[in-house]
Design a protein around this motif. Structure first.
Motif, short mmCIF file in Angstrom:
data_model
loop_
_atom_site.label_atom_id
_atom_site.label_comp_id
_atom_site.label_asym_id
_atom_site.label_seq_id
_atom_site.Cartn_x
_atom_site.Cartn_y
_atom_site.Cartn_z
N LYS A 129 55.53 25.80 22.06
CA LYS A 129 56.98 26.03 22.02
C LYS A 129 57.71 25.53 23.26
O LYS A 129 58.92 25.29 23.22
N VAL A 130 56.98 25.38 24.37
CA VAL A 130 57.64 24.90 25.59
C VAL A 130 57.34 23.42 25.87
O VAL A 130 58.20 22.69 26.37
N LEU A 131 56.14 22.98 25.51
CA LEU A 131 55.80 21.57 25.73
C LEU A 131 56.32 20.68 24.61
O LEU A 131 56.74 19.54 24.85
N GLY A 132 56.30 21.19 23.39
CA GLY A 132 56.72 20.41 22.23
C GLY A 132 58.13 19.85 22.34
O GLY A 132 58.34 18.63 22.23
N PRO A 133 59.14 20.70 22.59
CA PRO A 133 60.52 20.20 22.70
C PRO A 133 60.73 19.20 23.83
O PRO A 133 61.67 18.41 23.80
N ARG A 134 59.84 19.23 24.82
CA ARG A 134 59.95 18.30 25.95
C ARG A 134 59.15 17.02 25.71
O ARG A 134 59.12 16.14 26.57
N GLY A 135 58.50 16.92 24.57
CA GLY A 135 57.70 15.74 24.26
C GLY A 135 56.43 15.65 25.09
O GLY A 135 55.90 14.55 25.31
N LEU A 136 55.94 16.80 25.56
CA LEU A 136 54.79 16.82 26.47
C LEU A 136 53.50 17.34 25.82
O LEU A 136 52.45 17.33 26.46
N MET A 137 53.58 17.79 24.59
CA MET A 137 52.41 18.38 23.95
C MET A 137 51.34 17.32 23.70
O MET A 137 51.61 16.28 23.10
N PRO A 138 50.09 17.54 24.18
CA PRO A 138 49.01 16.58 23.92
C PRO A 138 48.82 16.38 22.43
O PRO A 138 48.93 17.33 21.64
N ASN A 139 48.54 15.14 22.04
CA ASN A 139 48.39 14.82 20.62
C ASN A 139 47.34 13.73 20.44
O ASN A 139 47.42 12.69 21.10
N PRO A 140 46.38 13.94 19.55
CA PRO A 140 45.35 12.92 19.35
C PRO A 140 45.89 11.59 18.82
O PRO A 140 45.31 10.53 19.05
N LYS A 141 47.05 11.64 18.13
CA LYS A 141 47.62 10.41 17.56
C LYS A 141 48.12 9.46 18.63
O LYS A 141 48.24 8.26 18.38
N VAL A 142 48.43 9.98 19.81
CA VAL A 142 48.87 9.10 20.90
C VAL A 142 47.82 9.03 22.01
O VAL A 142 48.07 8.50 23.09
N GLY A 143 46.66 9.59 21.75
CA GLY A 143 45.54 9.45 22.68
C GLY A 143 45.48 10.44 23.81
O GLY A 143 44.67 10.29 24.74
N THR A 144 46.32 11.49 23.78
CA THR A 144 46.33 12.43 24.89
C THR A 144 45.48 13.68 24.65
O THR A 144 45.42 14.56 25.50
N VAL A 145 44.85 13.75 23.50
CA VAL A 145 43.79 14.74 23.27
C VAL A 145 42.51 13.93 23.16
O VAL A 145 42.30 13.22 22.18
N THR A 146 41.68 13.99 24.18
CA THR A 146 40.54 13.09 24.25
C THR A 146 39.47 13.60 25.21
O THR A 146 39.77 14.38 26.11
N ASN A 147 38.26 13.15 25.00
CA ASN A 147 37.18 13.43 25.95
C ASN A 147 37.07 12.32 27.00
O ASN A 147 36.41 12.48 28.01
N ASP A 148 37.76 11.19 26.71
CA ASP A 148 37.74 10.07 27.65
C ASP A 148 38.93 10.21 28.61
O ASP A 148 39.83 9.37 28.65
N VAL A 149 38.93 11.31 29.37
CA VAL A 149 40.07 11.60 30.23
C VAL A 149 40.24 10.56 31.34
O VAL A 149 41.36 10.26 31.76
N LYS A 150 39.16 9.98 31.78
CA LYS A 150 39.23 8.97 32.84
C LYS A 150 40.10 7.79 32.40
O LYS A 150 41.01 7.36 33.13
N LYS A 151 39.84 7.28 31.21
CA LYS A 151 40.60 6.13 30.71
C LYS A 151 42.06 6.48 30.50
O LYS A 151 42.96 5.71 30.89
N VAL A 152 42.33 7.63 29.89
CA VAL A 152 43.71 7.99 29.58
C VAL A 152 44.51 8.23 30.86
O VAL A 152 45.65 7.77 30.98
N VAL A 153 43.93 8.93 31.83
CA VAL A 153 44.63 9.16 33.09
C VAL A 153 44.92 7.83 33.79
O VAL A 153 46.03 7.59 34.28
N THR A 154 43.92 6.96 33.80
CA THR A 154 44.08 5.63 34.42
C THR A 154 45.19 4.86 33.72
O THR A 154 46.04 4.23 34.38
N ASP A 155 45.20 4.88 32.38
CA ASP A 155 46.22 4.16 31.62
C ASP A 155 47.62 4.73 31.86
O ASP A 155 48.59 3.99 32.01
N LEU A 156 47.74 6.05 31.89
CA LEU A 156 49.04 6.67 32.13
C LEU A 156 49.57 6.31 33.51
O LEU A 156 50.76 6.03 33.69
N LYS A 157 48.69 6.30 34.48
CA LYS A 157 49.10 5.92 35.83
C LYS A 157 49.50 4.45 35.92
O LYS A 157 50.35 4.05 36.72
N ALA A 158 48.86 3.63 35.05
CA ALA A 158 49.10 2.19 35.08
C ALA A 158 50.33 1.79 34.27
O ALA A 158 50.79 0.65 34.36
#
Length: 233
Positions: A129-158
């Motif tokens: 209810k607090v992350l959703g309206p801000r567009g911050l909720m992790p979602n597997p469809k955009v790759g932010t729910v994952t076990n490959d956190v190293k790649k996703v963090v690197t990509d977000l930073k890049a």
């Protein structure tokens, strides 16, 4: 209608509102008509031929811009054990589990992106209810729910951005900063456009890319010839 200031009126006077510009020219005009004292973000608004009211026509995804967004992104990761360590080594700004859930429930939002491992989603779900309206909720469809956190963090930073079509069928996304070379902004935009074309729902009929407008944070929009832009893919 909102009242426009003198600088905005001077900027819009330099644009032919009836003309569809080629992409590179549109970006140049947007940069040249930006008047704010800060380094404005260059944004793209792409109207799609979809009806977001239908689940099978919802367009969302993520893409890494080759030249980044020009913004320093603060990444928060919900993870435990080895995955937490992996996130820290990848450069995540905040890493934790239930402690971060409590902190966010208390009103803390000093972050731009959120990533979570699948085993943490039961806890993270409490923040819907607090992350959703801000567009911050992790979602597997955009790759932010994952076990490959190293790649996703690197990509977000890049420079990985997430996009989602709004109720009007428009995708709004940043493609860089005014200070970027025009060539880099063009390349960033084309990566975004290609991603959107690939994400076209099978149920979408007729013309898919309906219109494209380029603007800066404070500046007026510049219309792009969408057919010529799509032809560049």
């Amino acid at each position: 209608m909102p009242r426009r200031g003198k600088k905005y009126k001077e900027a819009i006077a330099k644009i032919d509102r009836l003309k569809l510009y080629e992409l590179e020219e549109a970006i140049e005009i947007a940069k040249n008509t930006a008047y704010a004292k800060f380094d404005e973000t260059v944004d793209a608004a792409i109207k799609l031929g979809v009806d977001p009211r239908h689940a099978d026509q919802m367009v969302r995804g993520s893409v890494t811009l080759p030249h980044g967004t020009g913004k320093q992104v603060k990444v928060l990761v919900f993870a435990k054990g080895d995955k937490a360590k992996e996130a820290q080594e990848a450069g995540a700004d905040y890493v934790g589990d239930s402690d971060l859930v409590s902190k966010i429930q208390g009103g803390w939002f000093d972050f731009d992106k959120v990533v979570a491992t699948p085993d943490m989603m039961a806890e993270v779900g409490k923040l819907g209810k607090v992350l959703g309206p801000r567009g911050l909720m992790p979602n597997p469809k955009v790759g932010t729910v994952t076990n490959d956190v190293k790649k996703v963090v690197t990509d977000l930073k890049a420079g990985m951005i997430q996009y989602r079509v709004d109720k009007a069928g428009i995708v709004h996304a940043p493609v860089g900063k005014k200070s970027f070379e025009t060539k880099k902004l063009v390349e960033n935009f084309m990566v975004l456009l290609e991603s959107l074309v690939k994400a076209k729902p099978a149920s979408a009929k007729g013309q898919y890319i309906r219109s494209i407008t380029i603007s800066t944070t404070m500046g007026p929009g510049v219309k792009v010839d969408q057919q010529k832009a799509v032809a560049l893919i």
